[in-house]
Design a protein around this motif. Structure first.
Motif, PDB file in Angstrom:
ATOM      1  N   GLY A  88     -65.310  88.637 -25.165  1.00  0.00           N
ATOM      2  CA  GLY A  88     -63.905  88.362 -24.883  1.00  0.00           C
ATOM      3  C   GLY A  88     -63.705  87.934 -23.446  1.00  0.00           C
ATOM      4  N   PRO A  89     -62.451  87.647 -23.071  1.00  0.00           N
ATOM      5  CA  PRO A  89     -62.151  87.154 -21.728  1.00  0.00           C
ATOM      6  C   PRO A  89     -62.693  88.056 -20.632  1.00  0.00           C
ATOM      7  CG  PRO A  89     -60.199  87.073 -23.109  1.00  0.00           C
ATOM      8  CD  PRO A  89     -61.279  87.722 -23.929  1.00  0.00           C
ATOM      9  N   GLU A  90     -62.685  89.379 -20.871  1.00  0.00           N
ATOM     10  CA  GLU A  90     -63.133  90.297 -19.834  1.00  0.00           C
ATOM     11  C   GLU A  90     -64.623  90.090 -19.527  1.00  0.00           C
ATOM     12  OE1 GLU A  90     -61.320  91.871 -17.810  1.00  0.00           O
ATOM     13  OE2 GLU A  90     -63.199  92.547 -16.860  1.00  0.00           O
ATOM     14  N   GLN A  91     -65.405  89.970 -20.609  1.00  0.00           N
ATOM     15  CA  GLN A  91     -66.840  89.779 -20.370  1.00  0.00           C
ATOM     16  C   GLN A  91     -67.107  88.409 -19.729  1.00  0.00           C
ATOM     17  OE1 GLN A  91     -69.698  90.577 -23.409  1.00  0.00           O
ATOM     18  NE2 GLN A  91     -71.347  90.163 -21.959  1.00  0.00           N
ATOM     19  N   LEU A  92     -66.351  87.396 -20.150  1.00  0.00           N
ATOM     20  CA  LEU A  92     -66.546  86.070 -19.546  1.00  0.00           C
ATOM     21  C   LEU A  92     -66.249  86.140 -18.051  1.00  0.00           C
ATOM     22  CD1 LEU A  92     -65.094  83.593 -22.216  1.00  0.00           C
ATOM     23  CD2 LEU A  92     -67.395  84.524 -22.001  1.00  0.00           C
ATOM     24  N   ARG A  93     -65.198  86.883 -17.692  1.00  0.00           N
ATOM     25  CA  ARG A  93     -64.850  87.025 -16.273  1.00  0.00           C
ATOM     26  C   ARG A  93     -65.972  87.724 -15.510  1.00  0.00           C
ATOM     27  NH1 ARG A  93     -59.488  87.207 -17.623  1.00  0.00           N
ATOM     28  NH2 ARG A  93     -59.586  89.372 -18.266  1.00  0.00           N
ATOM     29  N   ARG A  94     -66.567  88.741 -16.162  1.00  0.00           N
ATOM     30  CA  ARG A  94     -67.673  89.464 -15.504  1.00  0.00           C
ATOM     31  C   ARG A  94     -68.864  88.532 -15.262  1.00  0.00           C
ATOM     32  NH1 ARG A  94     -66.969  93.943 -18.798  1.00  0.00           N
ATOM     33  NH2 ARG A  94     -68.872  93.453 -19.952  1.00  0.00           N
ATOM     34  N   LEU A  95     -69.127  87.681 -16.265  1.00  0.00           N
ATOM     35  CA  LEU A  95     -70.252  86.749 -16.101  1.00  0.00           C
ATOM     36  C   LEU A  95     -69.985  85.768 -14.966  1.00  0.00           C
ATOM     37  CD1 LEU A  95     -71.214  85.955 -19.820  1.00  0.00           C
ATOM     38  CD2 LEU A  95     -72.524  87.284 -18.161  1.00  0.00           C
ATOM     39  N   VAL A  96     -68.743  85.296 -14.888  1.00  0.00           N
ATOM     40  CA  VAL A  96     -68.405  84.353 -13.816  1.00  0.00           C
ATOM     41  C   VAL A  96     -68.542  85.041 -12.458  1.00  0.00           C
ATOM     42  CG1 VAL A  96     -66.508  83.030 -12.797  1.00  0.00           C
ATOM     43  CG2 VAL A  96     -66.994  82.832 -15.236  1.00  0.00           C
ATOM     44  N   ALA A  97     -68.125  86.296 -12.387  1.00  0.00           N
ATOM     45  CA  ALA A  97     -68.259  87.035 -11.122  1.00  0.00           C
ATOM     46  C   ALA A  97     -69.742  87.164 -10.764  1.00  0.00           C
ATOM     47  CB  ALA A  97     -67.609  88.414 -11.252  1.00  0.00           C
ATOM     48  N   ALA A  98     -70.571  87.407 -11.777  1.00  0.00           N
ATOM     49  CA  ALA A  98     -72.021  87.529 -11.525  1.00  0.00           C
ATOM     50  C   ALA A  98     -72.580  86.195 -11.040  1.00  0.00           C
ATOM     51  CB  ALA A  98     -72.725  87.977 -12.793  1.00  0.00           C
ATOM     52  N   LEU A  99     -72.070  85.105 -11.584  1.00  0.00           N
ATOM     53  CA  LEU A  99     -72.552  83.783 -11.150  1.00  0.00           C
ATOM     54  C   LEU A  99     -72.150  83.508  -9.703  1.00  0.00           C
ATOM     55  CD1 LEU A  99     -71.878  81.653 -14.369  1.00  0.00           C
ATOM     56  CD2 LEU A  99     -74.110  82.204 -13.373  1.00  0.00           C
ATOM     57  N   ARG A 100     -70.973  83.985  -9.333  1.00  0.00           N
ATOM     58  CA  ARG A 100     -70.530  83.790  -7.939  1.00  0.00           C
ATOM     59  C   ARG A 100     -71.451  84.511  -6.954  1.00  0.00           C
ATOM     60  NH1 ARG A 100     -65.615  81.559  -7.691  1.00  0.00           N
ATOM     61  NH2 ARG A 100     -64.213  81.950  -9.435  1.00  0.00           N
ATOM     62  N   ALA A 101     -72.013  85.637  -7.408  1.00  0.00           N
ATOM     63  CA  ALA A 101     -72.884  86.417  -6.514  1.00  0.00           C
ATOM     64  C   ALA A 101     -74.292  85.813  -6.436  1.00  0.00           C
ATOM     65  CB  ALA A 101     -72.970  87.861  -7.022  1.00  0.00           C
ATOM     66  N   LEU A 102     -74.558  84.852  -7.315  1.00  0.00           N
ATOM     67  CA  LEU A 102     -75.920  84.329  -7.456  1.00  0.00           C
ATOM     68  C   LEU A 102     -76.515  83.712  -6.179  1.00  0.00           C
ATOM     69  CD1 LEU A 102     -78.123  83.846  -9.666  1.00  0.00           C
ATOM     70  CD2 LEU A 102     -77.113  81.584  -9.943  1.00  0.00           C
ATOM     71  N   PRO A 103     -75.779  82.832  -5.461  1.00  0.00           N
ATOM     72  CA  PRO A 103     -76.409  82.190  -4.299  1.00  0.00           C
ATOM     73  C   PRO A 103     -76.979  83.193  -3.306  1.00  0.00           C
ATOM     74  CG  PRO A 103     -74.345  81.084  -4.842  1.00  0.00           C
ATOM     75  CD  PRO A 103     -74.429  82.291  -5.720  1.00  0.00           C
ATOM     76  N   GLU A 104     -76.238  84.269  -3.023  1.00  0.00           N
ATOM     77  CA  GLU A 104     -76.721  85.278  -2.068  1.00  0.00           C
ATOM     78  C   GLU A 104     -77.948  85.992  -2.617  1.00  0.00           C
ATOM     79  OE1 GLU A 104     -75.944  86.015   1.095  1.00  0.00           O
ATOM     80  OE2 GLU A 104     -74.845  84.126   0.883  1.00  0.00           O
ATOM     81  N   GLN A 105     -77.879  86.336  -3.918  1.00  0.00           N
ATOM     82  CA  GLN A 105     -79.027  87.034  -4.520  1.00  0.00           C
ATOM     83  C   GLN A 105     -80.272  86.150  -4.500  1.00  0.00           C
ATOM     84  OE1 GLN A 105     -77.104  87.879  -8.259  1.00  0.00           O
ATOM     85  NE2 GLN A 105     -77.237  90.077  -7.908  1.00  0.00           N
ATOM     86  N   LEU A 106     -80.053  84.877  -4.776  1.00  0.00           N
ATOM     87  CA  LEU A 106     -81.191  83.951  -4.797  1.00  0.00           C
ATOM     88  C   LEU A 106     -81.824  83.835  -3.419  1.00  0.00           C
ATOM     89  CD1 LEU A 106     -79.961  81.013  -7.078  1.00  0.00           C
ATOM     90  CD2 LEU A 106     -81.890  82.532  -7.506  1.00  0.00           C
ATOM     91  N   LYS A 107     -80.975  83.808  -2.405  1.00  0.00           N
ATOM     92  CA  LYS A 107     -81.468  83.657  -1.035  1.00  0.00           C
ATOM     93  C   LYS A 107     -82.424  84.808  -0.698  1.00  0.00           C
ATOM     94  CE  LYS A 107     -79.371  82.217   3.328  1.00  0.00           C
ATOM     95  NZ  LYS A 107     -80.452  82.587   4.138  1.00  0.00           N
ATOM     96  N   ALA A 108     -81.959  86.024  -0.980  1.00  0.00           N
ATOM     97  CA  ALA A 108     -82.789  87.195  -0.680  1.00  0.00           C
ATOM     98  C   ALA A 108     -84.063  87.173  -1.525  1.00  0.00           C
ATOM     99  CB  ALA A 108     -81.980  88.465  -0.944  1.00  0.00           C
ATOM    100  N   LEU A 109     -83.897  86.803  -2.774  1.00  0.00           N
ATOM    101  CA  LEU A 109     -85.030  86.829  -3.713  1.00  0.00           C
ATOM    102  C   LEU A 109     -86.115  85.820  -3.331  1.00  0.00           C
ATOM    103  CD1 LEU A 109     -85.343  88.522  -6.308  1.00  0.00           C
ATOM    104  CD2 LEU A 109     -84.618  86.522  -7.600  1.00  0.00           C
ATOM    105  N   VAL A 110     -85.690  84.616  -2.974  1.00  0.00           N
ATOM    106  CA  VAL A 110     -86.658  83.573  -2.623  1.00  0.00           C
ATOM    107  C   VAL A 110     -87.459  84.009  -1.395  1.00  0.00           C
ATOM    108  CG1 VAL A 110     -86.898  81.219  -1.739  1.00  0.00           C
ATOM    109  CG2 VAL A 110     -85.407  81.650  -3.691  1.00  0.00           C
TER     110      VAL A 110
END
Ligand code: G6P
Length: 647
Positions: free
Chosen positions: A466-488
């Motif tokens: 539902g919309p709530e889970q979609l919003r959570r996924l979008v929030a997780a995607l927003r956090a991705l660039p920072e996570q990727l930076k640390a991970l790389v």
């Protein structure tokens, strides 16, 4: 595959050809060659000057040809060049392009495959022509020379004559090709043509540079004219004459190459591949900025929705099935995409090897969206499969079966861009390393966007997202660039330290399940491509049905285990491998559950649906460091090419 260049103007051609070839070397590097035509003396009034043709060829990488040029020179302001990925004939100098006719006065470079070359060769041999190579291409100079002899009949050499001869030869050639022809009699003209293989003309000041791809043009001009399928062009320093396959003169306005993304620079990195792995946080940040609007709400109207993709609403409407066609790494992105489209948006989705689809397509289904995924936009198998689908659906009267084609690519200006009406540009910037990394991440992100956009429009009912889970996924995607930076950064160091353990390794098994199974496939493909170690990606649950027989202490197992639907199952599968003495490397979050791994490449704990965007990083860096530790040519691995333009 292969890259071709051609140049005509007022500057020396050879340096321009060599620079163009340098930019195209990603298309193949088995051999390289060039031919130039030098004006010897002005001809009688009204007739062109007679010239002399110089042809230089060298086995191996472009540097060998450059050395040959430095020794011998190749004068002239008109010329053609080629970098080869061997198809017909071994990668030896005698099979390197350009190929010449019997008199040595006519030279041809070609990218593609002339499928009926055997018949043509036999016909020419019966006429007494002697062949000097094993290539399919060599028939072309002989055919053009024969045609010139037939039609010249005392006419002086001219561009019009060469054009006419080439136009008459092209219908004899079956297959896909881009080619360029120069003639010793014509220091001021050359002819180029294409059919189902790319060729672009770059327009300079009184000079033209043709090439298979934009990077070869970017340093020369920003004004380009892509040749359409079946077109032939006569180029002189004065201008271009363009004709379609029916011989009708064409007029088209040139277009502009955009941005600086076509310029390749290694910066301080040892290899392009490493640089491109490090660029992934930026790839993700750009994608987030472009496609996840601030303040977007699930189910909102256009403009206020969670995901903003540059696609017409019609792309989404009434889609009942999706089929995805791709090759290699792009196919692995498609498999993650299919998982998302089914599990998030509830749309039945199938993924096909493009090379298989073309010859065994599934029965036609109604209301079907066909997606072609190709980072280069030039992979011949993918383009041919899409064209076939377009054609077979166009023949059906029922509009439910009408073709609906969408492309996902890093090169919107490519042949794919011209073939399909809708494009999702992943915007990752030029990727030089033959092993795809940042474009893979870009393709994954495109699928996240597409699946979210479909899910949002469908209200998530079919899948419970539902919309709530979609919003959570979008929030997780927003956090991705920072996570990727640390991970790389973290995994660059960890994988460099691990690489020596693989010095004598001959086989590696990669395991994953669910949405991470394609990442296991991608991990195995990356390792094979650049380190030449045999590797297999397997769905972890299938290992006990065969591959487990391979395991012993000499076979490392890389297991992707992230919390979610199949976490416990994957850990059990890893235990099964450990019980057979396999050395276990875990791509998993840190914690008591993952202590069973001999080595841990830790990834942050995220929603399982998002995890492939992170688990792929250790896969890329592990392969990179193993190959670099072995001293291999990471950016140009043997036998491969970045853009495979032959079927
Ligand atoms: C070649 C490359 C692979 C790539 C595949 C598909 O085989 O070596 O790395 O994944 O082509 O390329 P595409 O441009 O269609 O994504």
């Amino acid at each position: 595959m292969c890259g071709i260049v051609a140049v005509i103007g007022s500057r020396e051609a050879a340096p321009l050809l060599l620079e163009g070839l340098r930019q195209l070397e990603y298309r193949g590097y088995d051999s390289a060659g060039l031919a130039t035509v030098e004006a010897l003396a002005a001809g009688p009034a009204g007739s062109p000057a007679e010239g002399r043709l110089t042809c230089l060829r060298a086995e191996g990488k472009l540097i060998n040809l450059t050395h040959r040029y430095e020794q011998h020179g190749a004068p002239g302001q008109c010329g053609i060049g080629h970098t080869r990925w061997a198809t017909h004939g071994k990668p030896e100098e005698r099979n390197a392009h350009p190929h010449l006719d019997g008199s040595g006065r006519l030279a041809v470079v070609q990218n593609g495959i002339i499928e009926n070359f055997r018949t043509l060769r036999e016909e020419l041999q019966a006429e007494g022509v002697v062949f000097r190579s094993d290539t399919d291409t060599e028939v072309i100079p002989h055919l053009v020379a024969r045609q010139l002899e037939r039609i010249q009949q005392g006419r002086p050499a001219s561009g019009a004559l060469l054009l006419e001869a080439v136009q008459q030869v092209l219908p004899l050639l079956h297959g896909a090709y881009a080619l360029a022809v120069v003639w010793a009699a014509l220091p001021g003209a050359l002819v180029v043509a294409r059919k189902a293989a790319p060729l672009l003309i770059g327009l300079g000041e009184g000079e033209f540079l043709c090439a298979s791809d934009t990077p070869a043009l970017a340093g020369f001009t920003r004004t380009i004219l892509p040749l359409e399928d079946g077109e032939v062009a006569l180029l002189t320093p004065l201008g271009i004459e363009l004709y379609n396959a029916a011989g009708e003169r064409q007029q088209r306005t040139p277009s502009l190459l955009s941005g600086t993304e076509h310029v390749a620079d290694k910066r301080s990195f040892r290899h392009f591949m490493l640089k491109e792995i490090h660029e992934q946080p930026e790839t993700a940040a750009l994608w987030v900025a472009r496609h996840l609007p601030e303040g977007g709400t699930a189910g909102g109207q256009a403009g206020a929705s969670l995901v903003a993709l540059p696609l017409d609403e019609g792309v989404y409407e009434g889609v009942e099935r999706i089929q995805i066609l791709a090759c290699g790494t792009s196919r692995h992105a498609a498999q993650v995409g299919a998982y998302l489209l089914e599990q998030l948006a509830g749309i039945p989705t199938s993924v096909f090897y493009a090379s298989e689809f073309r010859y065994a397509p599934p029965p036609l289904s109604a209301h079907t969206l066909t997606i072609g995924v190709t980072q280069s936009g030039e992979t011949a198998d993918t383009l041919a499969a899409l064209a076939m689908e377009q054609e077979r659906r166009s023949l059906v009267a029922d509009p439910a079966f009408a073709p609906r084609l969408l492309g996902i690519t890093n090169r919107p200006e490519s042949s794919l861009g011209r073939l399909v009406p809708h494009i999702l540009d992943i915007g990752a910037g030029i990727e030089v390393g033959v092993a795809a990394t940042k474009t893979f991440l870009g393709q994954l992100l495109a699928f996240y966007g597409l699946a979210l956009a479909f899910a949002e429009r469908r209200g998530g009912g079919a899948t419970g997202h539902g919309p709530e889970q979609l919003r959570r996924l979008v929030a997780a995607l927003r956090a991705l660039p920072e996570q990727l930076k640390a991970l790389v950064e973290d995994h660059d160091r960890r994988c460099a330290e691990l690489a020596h353990l693989f010095a004598d390794t001959q086989d590696v098994i990669f395991l994953g399940r669910g949405i991470n199974y394609p990442i296991a496939l991608e991990g195995a493909l990356k390792l094979k491509e650049i380190s030449y170690i045999h590797a297999e990606g397997y769905p972890a649950g299938e290992m006990k049905h065969g591959p487990i027989a391979l395991l012993d202490a000499r076979v490392p197992v890389v297991s992707i285990a992230v919390p979610g639907l199949v976490f416990d199952k994957v850990l059990s599968n890893a235990q099964e491998a450990k019980a057979r003495d396999a050395q276990l490397i875990g791509v998993a979050p840190e914690g008591p559950d993952t202590e069973l791994f001999d080595t841990l490449l830790p990834v942050p704990e995220v929603d399982e649906l998002i995890s492939p965007l992170l688990t792929v990083i250790p896969m890329q860096l592990l392969s990179y460091h193993i190959a670099a530790h072995r001293g291999l040519d990471v950016d140009q691995p043997r036998n491969l090419a970045k853009s495979v333009t032959v079927e």
